[in-house]
Enzyme design. Structure first.
Site, PDB file in Angstrom:
ATOM      1  N   LYS A  61      -1.364  43.405 110.916  1.00 52.62           N
ATOM      2  CA  LYS A  61      -2.211  43.608 109.732  1.00 52.62           C
ATOM      3  C   LYS A  61      -1.861  42.576 108.661  1.00 52.62           C
ATOM      4  O   LYS A  61      -0.790  41.958 108.696  1.00 52.62           O
ATOM      5  CB  LYS A  61      -2.014  45.021 109.186  1.00 52.62           C
ATOM      6  CG  LYS A  61      -0.605  45.301 108.682  1.00 52.62           C
ATOM      7  CD  LYS A  61      -0.453  46.728 108.225  1.00 52.62           C
ATOM      8  CE  LYS A  61       0.981  46.993 107.734  1.00 52.62           C
ATOM      9  NZ  LYS A  61       1.162  48.395 107.274  1.00 52.62           N
ATOM     10  N   TYR A 114       3.983  28.481  79.885  1.00 49.96           N
ATOM     11  CA  TYR A 114       3.028  28.835  78.847  1.00 49.96           C
ATOM     12  C   TYR A 114       3.553  29.931  77.921  1.00 49.96           C
ATOM     13  O   TYR A 114       3.192  29.993  76.757  1.00 49.96           O
ATOM     14  CB  TYR A 114       1.714  29.313  79.485  1.00 49.96           C
ATOM     15  CG  TYR A 114       0.980  28.238  80.241  1.00 49.96           C
ATOM     16  CD1 TYR A 114       0.678  27.021  79.637  1.00 49.96           C
ATOM     17  CD2 TYR A 114       0.560  28.442  81.552  1.00 49.96           C
ATOM     18  CE1 TYR A 114      -0.007  26.032  80.326  1.00 49.96           C
ATOM     19  CE2 TYR A 114      -0.132  27.468  82.243  1.00 49.96           C
ATOM     20  CZ  TYR A 114      -0.413  26.261  81.633  1.00 49.96           C
ATOM     21  OH  TYR A 114      -1.086  25.292  82.304  1.00 49.96           O
ATOM     22  N   MET A 129       0.341  27.793  88.277  1.00 52.91           N
ATOM     23  CA  MET A 129      -0.493  28.140  89.424  1.00 52.91           C
ATOM     24  C   MET A 129      -0.184  27.260  90.634  1.00 52.91           C
ATOM     25  O   MET A 129      -0.211  27.729  91.773  1.00 52.91           O
ATOM     26  CB  MET A 129      -1.975  28.021  89.052  1.00 52.91           C
ATOM     27  CG  MET A 129      -2.916  28.601  90.085  1.00 52.91           C
ATOM     28  SD  MET A 129      -4.651  28.522  89.573  1.00 52.91           S
ATOM     29  CE  MET A 129      -4.651  29.669  88.191  1.00 52.91           C
TER      30      MET A 129
END
Length: 395
Positions: free
Chosen positions: A39, A266, A326
């Protein structure tokens, strides 16, 4: 032409995967079956390539969570039995029958929907009945299982192949809860009425229970983590003879100086202080050196909130600092003065005598180790091992 410019690549060692399967078999009684849990893209390892490799190695079948996961395997040519473990949604019955998937049933309504779909298709369907484990998990309550089995057996197009539960105690490594769950499931089976024969495949054990719930092995076990070499519980320090199947590697793409007060993220807390409270070790007010690695939380979600984590560069640990972006993260290489552009940066795996495991990362970050390798789509996949060519192209 294939151009290798990936930000990061995951190396799946096919031989380790199949060796882990063999090791698991050696721990079980002769004749016990193993379902490989694939899975969630095989815990990030790649469901198609893992299934192909394990099928060639003789695994008895696979377990997935949802019909779409099973359908993808069927469309890729996987012929072994595939159990969809989540209880059946009636609207999925026709697709389950059409692709030869084994359904999990926990109520009469789902069974009747499957019966209707099987009748329309003109062929029988195997099912497994799922029971709750004491007060935990999904499935039919223990007292309702006999009536559910009786109702299902009255449906001509359904065949009850299995009865199973999903235990919680082994994941907590809690002997009291394990004992209660094992006793409860044994009692459920022993008290089935004479007109309800025991299903051929009774199963309860998953990877943690392989070590701390030997009394619940029954006819079959469902193994995911151990096949990937991931240790979910300490189980009293029991030996763990399984090897990690995947490594995660990137490279140093940029080197820079960092001074106290420099922003390295940030958030207001992502500022390199001279006292070392954030952004890296203390330097007595002096600057340090950082390596930028092109891997961020889009690639490794755990980086979104990492704590006390590192990568390996030139065989040494380089602490991650600041906060991940990111698509990139910084590592402190002040104590690795020879670190250079292009150096390998290992997030999971070995380099020299140092090793970083998913267990290390999970413990440091409060994350289950089986979730660490849920990789983003930018991460390239490579296969390693003498049998890798036999499953190449099935990623």
């Amino acid at each position: 032409m294939t151009v290798d410019v990936a930000c990061c690549h995951a190396v799946l060692h096919i031989d380790r995967l199949t060796s882990n399967l063999a090791m698991a078999r050696s721990m079980l009684d002769s004749g016990a079956r193993i379902l490989g849990v694939v899975k969630a893209n095989a815990y990030g390892h790649g469901a198609l390539v893992v299934s192909r490799a394990l099928e060639r190695a003789g695994i008895d079948g696979f377990a997935v969570d949802s019909p779409d996961e099973g359908i993808e395997l069927r469309q890729a040519g996987i012929a072994s039995p595939i159990l969809v473990m989540n209880p059946l949604c009636p609207g999925d019955a026709s697709a389950m029958i059409g692709f030869g998937l084994t359904a999990t049933v926990s109520d009469v309504e789902a069974a009747e929907a499957l019966q209707a779909a099987a009748r329309r298709a003109g062929r029988p369907a195997d099912i497994h009945v799922r029971a709750r484990s004491c007060c935990a998990g999904l499935g039919a309550d223990g007292d309702a299982v006999p009536s559910l089995l009786r109702a299902v057996r009255s449906l001509a197009n359904l065949r009850v192949e299995g009865l199973f539960t999903h235990m919680i105690g082994p994941y907590r490594d809690d002997p009291v809860q394990i004992g209660r769950e094992v006793t409860g499931f044994h009692t459920l089976i022993d008290r089935l009425p004479a007109d309800l024969p025991r299903p051929p495949l009774v199963h309860a054990v998953t990877s943690p229970g392989l070590f701390n719930a030997p009394g619940a092995r029954f006819d079959m076990v469902r193994l995911g983590a151990v096949l990937y070499g991931i240790r979910m519980v300490e189980a009293g320090g029991a030996p763990f003879p399984f090897r990690p199947a995947m490594e995660l590697v990137s490279r140093v793409a940029h080197l820079c100086r960092l001074e106290p007060g420099d922003d390295i993220g940030y958030g207001p807390a992502a500022r390199r202080r001279s006292d070392g409270r954030s952004g890296g070790p203390a330097r007595g007010g002096t600057g340090g050196r950082a390596a930028m690695i092109p891997v961020g939380y889009a690639d490794l979600p755990y980086l979104l909130r990492f704590r006390d984590s590192a990568v390996l560069i030139r065989g040494r640990r380089a602490p991650l600092i600041g906060e991940a972006f990111m698509g990139k993260v910084l590592a402190d290489v002040t104590d690795i003065p020879d670190a250079a552009l292009g150096d390998e940066a290992v997030f999971v795996g070995a380099q020299g005598i140092e090793t970083i495991t998913v267990e290390d990362i999970g413990k440091a970050n409060g994350i289950r180790p089986s979730a660490i390798l849920m990789l983003g789509p930018r991460v390239a996949r490579r296969l390693s091992g003498h049998s890798a060519g036999q499953v190449e192209g099935v990623q």
